[in-house]
Scaffold this motif. Structure first.
Motif, short mmCIF file in Angstrom:
data_model
loop_
_atom_site.label_atom_id
_atom_site.label_comp_id
_atom_site.label_asym_id
_atom_site.label_seq_id
_atom_site.Cartn_x
_atom_site.Cartn_y
_atom_site.Cartn_z
N ALA A 57 0.78 -1.10 -0.14
CA ALA A 57 0.11 0.04 -0.05
C ALA A 57 0.79 1.20 -0.08
CB ALA A 57 -0.90 -0.10 1.14
N THR A 58 2.06 1.16 0.67
CA THR A 58 2.87 2.29 0.51
C THR A 58 3.68 2.57 -0.80
OG1 THR A 58 4.85 1.01 1.43
CG2 THR A 58 3.55 2.13 2.91
N TRP A 59 3.62 1.62 -1.81
CA TRP A 59 4.14 2.01 -3.12
C TRP A 59 3.48 3.17 -3.69
CZ3 TRP A 59 3.03 2.48 -8.22
CH2 TRP A 59 3.97 2.43 -9.12
N GLU A 60 4.45 3.73 -4.31
CA GLU A 60 4.18 4.88 -5.37
C GLU A 60 5.09 5.20 -6.33
OE1 GLU A 60 5.04 9.15 -3.02
OE2 GLU A 60 3.61 7.71 -2.18
N PRO A 61 4.74 5.89 -7.37
CA PRO A 61 5.79 6.00 -8.39
C PRO A 61 6.98 6.81 -7.87
CG PRO A 61 3.87 6.44 -9.30
CD PRO A 61 3.63 6.04 -7.97
N GLY A 62 8.24 6.29 -8.07
CA GLY A 62 9.52 6.70 -7.70
C GLY A 62 9.93 6.54 -6.13
N TYR A 63 9.28 5.74 -5.55
CA TYR A 63 9.25 5.34 -4.18
C TYR A 63 9.48 3.92 -4.16
CZ TYR A 63 9.01 4.36 0.78
OH TYR A 63 9.13 4.19 2.06
N VAL A 64 10.48 3.09 -3.58
CA VAL A 64 10.59 1.70 -3.28
C VAL A 64 10.41 1.61 -1.79
CG1 VAL A 64 11.69 -0.66 -3.47
CG2 VAL A 64 12.01 1.10 -5.28
N PRO A 65 9.18 0.77 -1.45
CA PRO A 65 9.12 0.72 -0.10
C PRO A 65 9.94 -0.28 0.56
CG PRO A 65 7.00 0.42 -1.05
CD PRO A 65 8.11 0.63 -2.06
N PRO A 66 10.14 -0.10 2.11
CA PRO A 66 11.07 -0.97 2.66
C PRO A 66 10.53 -2.56 2.54
CG PRO A 66 9.86 0.32 4.22
CD PRO A 66 9.52 0.78 2.90
N LEU A 67 11.54 -3.52 2.83
CA LEU A 67 11.25 -4.73 2.71
C LEU A 67 9.86 -5.37 3.70
CD1 LEU A 67 14.47 -6.79 2.07
CD2 LEU A 67 12.57 -6.69 0.42
N ALA A 68 9.90 -4.87 4.75
CA ALA A 68 8.99 -4.99 5.53
C ALA A 68 7.59 -4.68 5.06
CB ALA A 68 9.10 -4.27 7.02
N ASP A 69 7.32 -3.65 4.32
CA ASP A 69 6.07 -3.30 3.59
C ASP A 69 5.84 -4.34 2.64
OD1 ASP A 69 6.34 -1.23 5.07
OD2 ASP A 69 6.27 0.29 3.38
N TRP A 70 6.68 -4.96 1.85
CA TRP A 70 6.56 -5.95 1.05
C TRP A 70 6.08 -7.17 1.71
CZ3 TRP A 70 6.52 -4.94 -4.29
CH2 TRP A 70 7.01 -3.94 -4.85
N GLU A 71 6.79 -7.51 2.75
CA GLU A 71 6.19 -8.57 3.48
C GLU A 71 4.86 -8.47 4.24
OE1 GLU A 71 8.62 -11.28 6.80
OE2 GLU A 71 8.15 -9.46 7.67
N GLN A 72 4.53 -7.58 4.53
CA GLN A 72 2.92 -7.19 5.20
C GLN A 72 1.98 -7.30 4.00
OE1 GLN A 72 2.04 -6.83 8.39
NE2 GLN A 72 0.54 -7.43 7.54
N ALA A 73 2.42 -6.97 2.69
CA ALA A 73 1.49 -7.28 1.50
C ALA A 73 1.46 -8.74 1.37
CB ALA A 73 1.92 -6.43 0.43
N VAL A 74 2.39 -9.32 1.34
CA VAL A 74 2.29 -11.05 1.32
C VAL A 74 1.66 -11.50 2.43
CG1 VAL A 74 3.85 -12.94 1.22
CG2 VAL A 74 4.75 -10.92 0.07
N ARG A 75 1.96 -11.23 3.64
CA ARG A 75 0.91 -11.71 4.60
C ARG A 75 -0.46 -11.38 4.61
NH1 ARG A 75 3.78 -13.23 8.98
NH2 ARG A 75 6.01 -12.42 9.38
N ASP A 76 -0.76 -10.13 4.09
CA ASP A 76 -2.40 -9.67 4.10
C ASP A 76 -2.85 -10.61 2.77
OD1 ASP A 76 -1.97 -8.07 5.68
OD2 ASP A 76 -2.00 -6.06 4.43
N GLU A 77 -2.16 -10.74 1.70
CA GLU A 77 -2.63 -11.71 0.66
C GLU A 77 -2.70 -13.16 0.92
OE1 GLU A 77 -1.41 -11.38 -3.84
OE2 GLU A 77 -0.19 -12.94 -3.12
N LEU A 78 -1.73 -13.71 1.76
CA LEU A 78 -1.88 -15.14 2.16
C LEU A 78 -2.81 -15.31 3.10
CD1 LEU A 78 -0.56 -17.65 2.09
CD2 LEU A 78 0.99 -17.20 3.98
N ALA A 79 -3.25 -14.02 4.02
CA ALA A 79 -4.48 -14.59 5.07
C ALA A 79 -5.55 -14.21 4.18
CB ALA A 79 -4.26 -13.18 5.84
N ALA A 80 -5.70 -13.66 2.99
CA ALA A 80 -7.17 -13.67 2.41
C ALA A 80 -7.26 -15.04 1.56
CB ALA A 80 -7.03 -12.71 1.30
N HIS A 81 -5.99 -15.46 1.24
CA HIS A 81 -6.10 -16.97 0.52
C HIS A 81 -6.66 -18.13 1.71
CE1 HIS A 81 -4.82 -16.19 -3.63
NE2 HIS A 81 -3.86 -15.56 -3.03
#
Length: 169
Positions: A57-81
């Motif tokens: 959710a923190t991604w925007e053009p020109g900004y690469v979020p920290p790995l922790a934000d990517w991990e949280q996105a994966v956690r959220d998607e896995l929880a939905a599955h």
């Protein structure tokens, strides 16, 4: 949030690998039914990289979020599955995400497991293969038994006697 995890260790129970594919979702349902019947913990493991993770959710053009934000996105998607799988509410489920390639990530998780379950084909591979490259590697190298669930496979029905032995169809 803790540091981004690269290894998960489980003690007993069923580990199921999940990559967001249809095969992985069927493997999750299958593993959930087995874990519930056996009354053991179900560990759902998603190995990920920035190229396979959903956009945080923190991604925007020109900004690469920290790995922790990517991990949280994966956690959220896995929880939905897991929710979408409609597992029995009595099934004890723990989700794990590891920032690692699928084969070494799942092999490490399976070291202490009673069983590893994966789908026959995930998001990659060639359309005609019965076993994907990940499932093939896991079958050959896992420290525990491995079950590969094929999408749409129709197994025979069976029943058991009072002692639990299989007694025909």
């Amino acid at each position: 949030m803790d540091e981004v995890r690269e290894v998960v260790q489980v003690e007993g129970g069923v580990v199921v690998g999940h990559d967001g594919s249809k095969c992985a979702q069927e493997a999750l349902r299958w593993a959930g039914r087995l874990a519930r019947r056996a009354d053991v913990e179900l560990h759902v493991v998603r190995a990920w990289s920035m190229t396979s993770a959903p956009q945080p959710a923190t991604w925007e053009p020109g900004y690469v979020p920290p790995l922790a934000d990517w991990e949280q996105a994966v956690r959220d998607e896995l929880a939905a599955h897991v929710v979408a799988a409609g597992l029995d509410p009595a099934c004890r489920v723990t989700t794990h995400v590891v920032h690692r390639a699928p084969v070494p990530g799942l092999l490490a998780a399976a070291e202490g497991a009673s069983l590893l379950v994966v789908g026959a084909r995930g998001r990659g591979g060639f359309a005609g293969l019965l076993l994907g490259s990940v499932s093939d590697q896991l079958v050959h190298h896992a420290a525990c038994p491995v079950t590969v669930v094929r999408t749409g496979a129709q197994g025979r029905d069976f029943t058991t006697d009072e002692a639990g032995a299989v007694v025909g169809e």
